[in-house]
Motif scaffolding. Sequence first.
Motif, PDB file in Angstrom:
ATOM      1  N   ILE A 163     -15.737   1.635  -0.689  1.00 54.26           N
ATOM      2  CA  ILE A 163     -15.528   2.517   0.609  1.00 54.26           C
ATOM      3  C   ILE A 163     -14.317   3.103   0.550  1.00 54.26           C
ATOM      4  CG2 ILE A 163     -17.195   1.067   1.987  1.00 54.26           C
ATOM      5  CD1 ILE A 163     -14.764  -0.429   3.033  1.00 54.26           C
ATOM      6  N   GLU A 164     -13.956   4.051   1.050  1.00 53.29           N
ATOM      7  CA  GLU A 164     -12.824   4.752   1.241  1.00 53.29           C
ATOM      8  C   GLU A 164     -12.182   4.881   2.611  1.00 53.29           C
ATOM      9  OE1 GLU A 164     -13.386   8.509  -0.735  1.00 53.29           O
ATOM     10  OE2 GLU A 164     -13.479   7.692  -2.760  1.00 53.29           O
ATOM     11  N   GLY A 165     -11.035   5.063   2.823  1.00 51.76           N
ATOM     12  CA  GLY A 165     -10.330   5.247   3.857  1.00 51.76           C
ATOM     13  C   GLY A 165      -9.125   5.862   4.140  1.00 51.76           C
ATOM     14  N   ALA A 166      -8.221   5.472   5.115  1.00 47.69           N
ATOM     15  CA  ALA A 166      -7.174   6.030   5.571  1.00 47.69           C
ATOM     16  C   ALA A 166      -5.865   5.486   4.657  1.00 47.69           C
ATOM     17  CB  ALA A 166      -6.638   6.012   7.103  1.00 47.69           C
ATOM     18  N   ASN A 167      -4.755   5.779   4.727  1.00 48.52           N
ATOM     19  CA  ASN A 167      -3.482   5.077   4.231  1.00 48.52           C
ATOM     20  C   ASN A 167      -3.695   3.497   4.188  1.00 48.52           C
ATOM     21  OD1 ASN A 167      -0.927   3.394   4.663  1.00 48.52           O
ATOM     22  ND2 ASN A 167      -0.453   5.462   3.694  1.00 48.52           N
ATOM     23  N   TRP A 168      -3.526   2.937   2.843  1.00 45.22           N
ATOM     24  CA  TRP A 168      -3.717   1.686   2.534  1.00 45.22           C
ATOM     25  C   TRP A 168      -3.345   0.758   3.796  1.00 45.22           C
ATOM     26  CZ3 TRP A 168      -0.286  -2.323   1.076  1.00 45.22           C
ATOM     27  CH2 TRP A 168       0.888  -2.016   0.647  1.00 45.22           C
TER      28      TRP A 168
END
Length: 392
Positions: free
Chosen positions: A200-205
């Motif tokens: 999955i991909e998201g915002a700043n780590w």
Amino acid sequence: MNRVQQIGDVAEIMLDYVENKKTHQTDKVLRVPTGSYTDPDQWRAEMELVFKRAPLMLAFTSELPNPGDYKAMEAVGVPVLINRAKDGTVRAFLNVCSHRGAPVANDGHGNCPRFTCKYHGWTFGQDGKLIGISEASTFGEVNKAERGLRELPCEERAGMIFVCLTPNAPLDLDRHFRGFLDDFEALDFANWTYMGSRVIEGANWKIAFDGYLEGYHFASLHPTTINPRTPSNCAHYEGFGPNIRIGFPQRRIADVLKDIPREEWGNQENNGYDFVRIFFPNVSCFVAPEITQVAQLFPGPTPDKNRTVLNYLRREPIRDEEDRANVEAAMNFFRDVTYTEDYVIGLEIQRGLESGAHDDLVFGKNERGNQYFHEWLNWYLEDDISAPEPVM
């Protein structure tokens, strides 16, 4: 104090939390500048001073069970190749041919006795040594001993494979984990079965990782998935160097433990209480009876994004096709819950922080895990080993 006694004491603390509506608290709130999540200069510093220096858990023993097995992947923009040699030794290399820089293995898993670059066919052994140059008679003189794959510091411990992304850098797992890996030795993690992964991909780590570090949000963000099992704003924190074991009592902890001798409370994980285990800087592991989820958060490719690999393991191997279908369904369910209930709001938070609405964020006395993580992150960014280390 041995491990079972220590966990039993934590169980007693968590029982008190539930019975008296309390939680772990520290003595202060902590402010973190919003720029920590948006500033490109800090992001670049995190890559160089944290992700390329700290030991990263990049693979599981169960992903490479046999001689010749390998895993090729990208970690924060670095192409990595991990393989198990004939003698069982695990090594890691930069997945970069010494001829013209092409990869010597495609991303993913496989098994082979040697690695061959698909560009010009140069061949490397499992030990990284250059063993073959295509049409060598026309190429010219090459010192093969000097043209092997670039090796990375690597160590296999407690069912996991840890790699440092900087060649020749020190890799001291005992100093980094301070006994925390004993948990995984006790779980016999090396003999579990790797089920697969989802991405999955998201915002700043750090926005994403902050969500793994507290249970203050369970009632509002997970009202039908987590909150029925685990009360919101009720957690206990233990530090092992920069790593954290978070204890989450179940609502039924009192009913469970009342019938179990006190000396056995330390053996009741998932029966009255659960743990989330945090590896600094980027791994969260939730051991559950049905299936275990281990999240690896990789920053980038820009400061406002992260790519998270959700790995799934369990103690027993796949029994049959029906079992495989159930496992696939479980992995999809956990992925969907993680993304829709945690990562979507993270993307909204990213937009909020980039709007400039506030100069900083505030972590409460009840959010000690988040505070501890940011304190350790700042310690790494100071790049001063003589500075005092944060303590829980």
